[in-house]
Enzyme design. Structure first.
Site: not given
Ligand code: LLP
Length: 431
Positions: A326, A353-354, A382
């Site tokens: 990201y 290795c990238e 995450y």
């Molecule tokens: N509820 C639903 C339905 C979601 O899809 C998500 C996150 C959350 C709650 C929680 O969102 P948060 O409060 O953590 O922002 N891998 C990505 C983030 C993907 C989030 C997907 N859904 C990253 O590292 O930024």
């Protein structure tokens, strides 16, 4: 910015010396300050309690799922949101009350839904027509009446990276509102006597810094329900509250997001003469992100005159894919002496290795030497959750720290773990 240190000038985390942690457990090492996690959970609850509205704070456990974090959530009296059989299994193994789980996801399988129904998951957040059908069959087979919410794609795009934005109309998640699919789903759900349709859900995206999207989302869910003649018991506005990754980020306090949502729904409930619905939120990142950091040992460096200084550490994209995926930014500090004055600007790279294996794009640091410990801050969400064994690197350990005490909650993988599922190839020339 000044960081907590002890008399040795070392960074402390939850009153524990970070260098001691690195020595005791090795690096890379994810370290969580549990006091901070608990505080954020309590802060979220306090906002709703102050406003005297019914609510559920449901930790979006995809941000960091482990037995330990489900146990902390349960101790703090909050619910958890799961998105897979694996997260459900982990929560159950942790002793988490399944009634306090909600299950999101756009392609839950027959097996996952069966597991959820038979284990007594409190709420299934139904995402699509196939799921309505599967869940109907599964609840019939098991003689269960299941609480559900319907997930709507609200057509609201939040200002965030495209890949982590989920609320816009062109999204794989939820029933489309604008084309009437959501209303069709509502009719199906209402007619099914195995379903107890409690309300609506919509999540607009992640790492969001203003309240407008949340207000619009809350209002839209209420208006949608009203237009169907449906008085919801639950309005779930998802998660996505932004956090500070670097000193340039200026997130709002949690209270502002929650207050805006509460204000919007209070006024809608009054306008429609509804009993105040329960407000559900699903924060993930904001609960665990700021409370986590990753300790690395500094190794080699490469200085390209007039271009860049690369500082390499013993981890990288296998333990934090977010910069590569990201273009995410982080701040890093020298744990040996975090308040020392900075002397150079470096790019912190990993050992994978990238070329895209970067942990911190630009970081001012004091002069460092191999063996020093670097801490990358705010890696609690995450990070471990998206860790991989790329390049056959074992995944690091996770340590929880609280009030001067520390404990491993996920052990470091060994080389033996890496081949534990491998089988020797027995066929020769296909025979
Ligand atoms: N509820 C639903 C339905 C979601 O899809 C998500 C996150 C959350 C709650 C929680 O969102 P948060 O409060 O953590 O922002 N891998 C990505 C983030 C993907 C989030 C997907 N859904 C990253 O590292 O930024």
């Amino acid at each position: 910015m000044s960081y907590p240190i002890n008399t040795a000038q070392h960074l402390t985390i939850g009153e524990v010396d970070a260098i001691d942690l690195a020595k005791t457990y090795g690096t890379p090492l994810y370290v969580y300050d549990v006091t901070k996690i608990r505080q954020t959970m309590r802060d979220f609850k306090a906002i709703f309690e102050k406003e005297d509205v019914p609510y559920v704070v449901s930790y979006a456990s995809k941000a960091f799922a482990s037995k330990a974090i489900y146990q902390v959530a349960q101790q703090e009296g909050i619910h958890a949101d799961i998105v897979s059989g694996g997260e459900l299994y982990t929560a159950l193994a942790a002793g988490f009350d399944p009634k306090h789980l909600s299950f999101n996801g756009n392609n839950k399988s027959w097996d996952e839904l069966t597991m959820a129904v038979t284990e007594g998951v409190g709420t299934i957040i139904v995402d699509n027509f196939l799921e309505l059908q599967l869940l109907s069959e599964i609840t019939t087979q098991n003689g269960v009446k299941q609480d559900i919410l319907l997930r709507i794609s609200p057509g609201i795009s939040a200002h965030t990276h495209e890949f982590i934005s989920t609320g816009q109309q062109d999204s794989k998640f939820g029933f489309d509102l604008l084309t009437g699919q959501a209303k069709t789903a509502y009719d199906i759900a209402r007619q099914n006597e195995n379903f107890n349709l409690r309300g609506l859900h919509a999540h607009i995206g992640s790492q969001i810094f203003d309240v407008t999207g949340f207000e619009k989302n809350a209002a839209l869910l209420a208006e949608t329900a009203k237009s169907w003649g449906f008085q919801p018991e639950v309005i779930n506005v998802g998660g996505g509250f932004g956090i500070r990754y670097t000193s340039e980020d200026e997130p709002l306090p949690e209270s502002e997001y929650a207050d805006a949502i509460i204000r919007t729904l209070k006024s809608k409930a009054a306008e429609y003469d509804w009993k105040m619905p329960e407000i559900w939120i699903e924060p993930g990142r904001s609960i665990v992100g700021p409370a986590g950091q990753t300790l690395y040992t500094i190794g080699s460096r490469k200085d390209i005159p007039d271009l860049r200084h690369y500082l390499a550490v013993d981890g990288g994209m296998g333990d934090n894919i977010r910069p590569a995926l990201y273009q995410a930014n982080y701040d890093a500090i020298l744990a040996n002496n975090p308040n020392a004055s900075t002397q150079e600007v470096v790019r912190v790279a990993g050992k994978y290795c990238e070329s895209g294996d970067v942990l911190v794009w630009q970081q001012a640091l004091p002069k460092t030497k191999p063996g020093d410990i670097l801490s990358v801050l705010a890696t609690g969400a995450y990070g471990y959750a998206m860790a991989s064994n790329y390049n056959r690197n074992p995944r690091p350990a996770v340590v929880f720290v609280e009030n001067g005490k520390h404990q491993v909650v996920i052990a470091r993988e060994s080389y033996a773990h890496l081949i534990a599922l491998d089988h020797d190839y027995m066929l020769k020339n296909g025979k």
